[in-house]
Design an enzyme around this catalytic site. Structure first.
Site: not given
Ligand code: DON
Length: 557
Positions: A93, A367, A387, A406, A409, A439, A458-459
């Site tokens: 990360r 992502t 991100n 990022e 976040d 996430s 998917g955030g």
């Molecule tokens: O680390 C995370 O939770 C986010 N940066 C992930 C971003 C993400 O999955 C976007 N997707 N559609």
């Protein structure tokens, strides 16, 4: 002409897809792009193991899915080695630059300056992906890094045909990209959106990958490349130093584990919230027989479990290197039983009734994920990210590397929402060198007879998607079914069930509203799940790629 080249690429993919280990071992790979899946098989065919294949797929995705992940980002690789049962999470990360501070996205009145943590150089954290690839290859692979990076370098040099999904994402970020000439040069066609299926070549990225192949981490974090990155980022308003790059280290962490009705769950530990929130929700649900309840009650119970688990995400989760996280308590089954005692089958609990003082934050929207397993059970689940689509939109000229956004976040301000509508707390406040809470939920599910590997982008909705897939696995369904499960999501705040169009019937919508839920249909279908499965008894493999995306799942034979 372009279409012809595209057809040729697809044919090559099918050809590569029919290969597996050089010695005839079988392997299943599911990824978000056919060329990334093909890169994995190419490396297996060269004598690589699943970890080499994971390096190849990760690097290929950085080239052929530049919307979602890349060298300018980071992510998590969850590994299992069958011969000794060894499991680890490579936490690659991104980290906040050393000059980062709590108020860096606030104006003089203490209010969040919109977009500052999402767009441009100040949104970029120190990338972990290059270090992760080097580490994965050197510590767990069999082949030299240069071999595993070769397919990605080739894709970057010769180009590939862009698809519709890519164009959709590009459209979303086009205005931002236009502000950065180095980014626009790569992704736009004279300042305009390119035609579908036109060929995208990335010679600068090929060069950067070649430097990584030659010099390992020094090829990115030291010397010329580091100079160039630091200079370019700072000129554009960022705050990177050479020390940031020199001192970046991945971490290896013990994955979090739990059990749900005979299934062992293994998933990402903090700095991702994924594993803890997933297992906590499953622990809450383990007190019910979801196969016997009616559909409305079933979805209500799942929603209430999500609400409570995401609430704890908000209160307790952040970078474990910086804060104390009560991991044992959050994963404890008695703790879950306590949460269950507040759960009424007939009534939603408004989120504001959950105790604990909340301070909030935001997150992003693109992502990637891929899953690999061989017939022995060696496996990798990897979720990687920059991100938002095209990250911060910023590329330092000459590098070809899209830098992440990022930093969004983190919790920019207690109580404020991030790009995913998530609220965060002090646990996830910005600090120099700290990792922002993720996430991402790369996950293994294992019973006496089966091993599944899965995950998705998917955030904030990643965790609820993996939860729904895990419940579908528990029902006895296979990967084709998990990746297609109609999705609904609750993340504590905002206090609403968001669902894909068609995921809930009219009767369910009415029934859930009658229990006190707010409901909102999602604007688009979401996620891009990639899953593989090993049946341990007969060593048969299967694989599936989410039909919402344009990925490819292949079982080599
Ligand atoms: O680390 C995370 O939770 C986010 N940066 C992930 C971003 C993400 O999955 C976007 N997707 N559609």
């Amino acid at each position: 002409m372009l279409k012809k080249r595209y057809t040729a690429i697809i044919l090559m993919t099918v050809f590569w897809g029919s290969q597996a280990y050089a010695d005839g071992h079988k392997v299943a790979i599911a990824s978000a792009h056919p060329l990334a899946t093909a890169a994995g098989f190419e490396i297996l065919d060269k004598g690589g193991n699943v970890f080499d294949a994971a390096v190849a797929v990760s690097a290929a995705l950085a080239v052929v899915e530049p919307t979602g992940s890349g060298l300018g980002g980071g992510g998590y690789w969850l590994l299992h080695r069958e011969k000794d049962g060894f499991e680890t999470l490579i936490d690659g990360r991104e980290k906040a630059p050393l000059a980062a501070h709590k108020a860096m996205y606030l104006d003089k009145d203490g209010q969040v300056i919109p977009k500052l943590s999402l767009d441009g150089a100040l949104a970029a954290a120190i990338p972990g992906m290059p270090a992760g690839l080097v580490h994965l290859s050197e510590k767990y692979g069999k082949l030299p890094l240069a071999d595993s990076l070769a397919p990605a370098i080739r894709y970057a040099q010769t180009g590939y045909a862009i698809g519709n999904r890519y164009l959709k994402m590009l459209k979303v970020r086009a205005e931002l990209i236009k502000q950065y000439p180095a980014t626009a040069d790569i992704f736009l066609d004279n300042g305009k959106l390119p035609q579908p299926y036109s060929i995208l070549r990335q010679p600068d990225l090929a060069h950067t990958l070649t430097q990584l192949a030659k010099s390992g981490r020094d090829g990115f974090y030291s010397g010329c490349m580091a100079d160039k990155l630091v200079k370019g980022v700072n000129k554009a308003g960022g705050i990177w130093t050479k020390e940031d790059l020199e001192s970046y280290q991945i971490a290896e962490r013990k994955p979090v584990t739990g059990h749900y009705k005979g299934i062992k769950i293994t998933s990402a530990a903090p700095s991702s919230s994924g594993g803890i929130v997933l297992i906590e929700a499953l622990n809450i649900l383990s007190g019910y027989d979801l196969q016997k309840t009616d559909e409305i009650t079933r979805k209500h119970l799942i929603t209430e479990a999500m609400r409570r688990a995401y609430h704890d995400r908000t209160l307790y989760l952040g970078d474990a290197d910086f804060i104390d996280i009560p991991v044992k308590r959050l994963l404890n089954e008695d703790y879950a039983a306590g949460l269950r005692s507040s759960l009424r089958p007939d009534k939603a609990l408004p989120s504001e009734m959950l105790s604990g003082e909340i301070e909030q934050q935001p997150e992003g929207t693109n992502t990637t994920h891929f899953s690999i397993i061989d017939e022995e059970g060696n496996r990798v689940a990897a979720t990687l990210s920059i991100n938002f689509p095209f990250g911060s939109g910023f590329v330092v000229a000459g590098t070809g590397v899209v830098l992440n956004d990022e930093m969004d976040d983190f919790s920019s301000l207690p109580g404020a929402m991030n790009g995913y509508g998530l609220v965060g707390g002090v646990a996830n406040a910005i600090a120099p060198g700290k990792r922002m809470l993720s996430s991402m939920t790369p996950t293994f599910l294992e019973t006496d007879t089966q091993v599944a590997v899965l995950g998705t982008p998917g955030g904030s909705r990643i965790i609820s998607m993996v939860l729904l897939a895990a419940l579908d696995f528990a029902k006895g369904n296979g990967p084709e079914s998990w990746v297609q499960v109609p999705r609904f999501h609750h993340q504590f705040m905002p206090d609403v069930i968001e669902y894909e169009k068609g995921a809930l019937s009219d009767a369910e919508i009415t029934g859930l509203a009658a229990k006190g839920h707010q409901l909102k249909v999602a604007r688009y279908p979401y996620g891009d799940m990639q899953a593989v499965l090993l049946n341990k008894a007969n060593k048969s493999l299967s694989a599936a790629s989410d039909k919402r995306g344009e990925g490819r799942a292949v079982v080599g034979h």
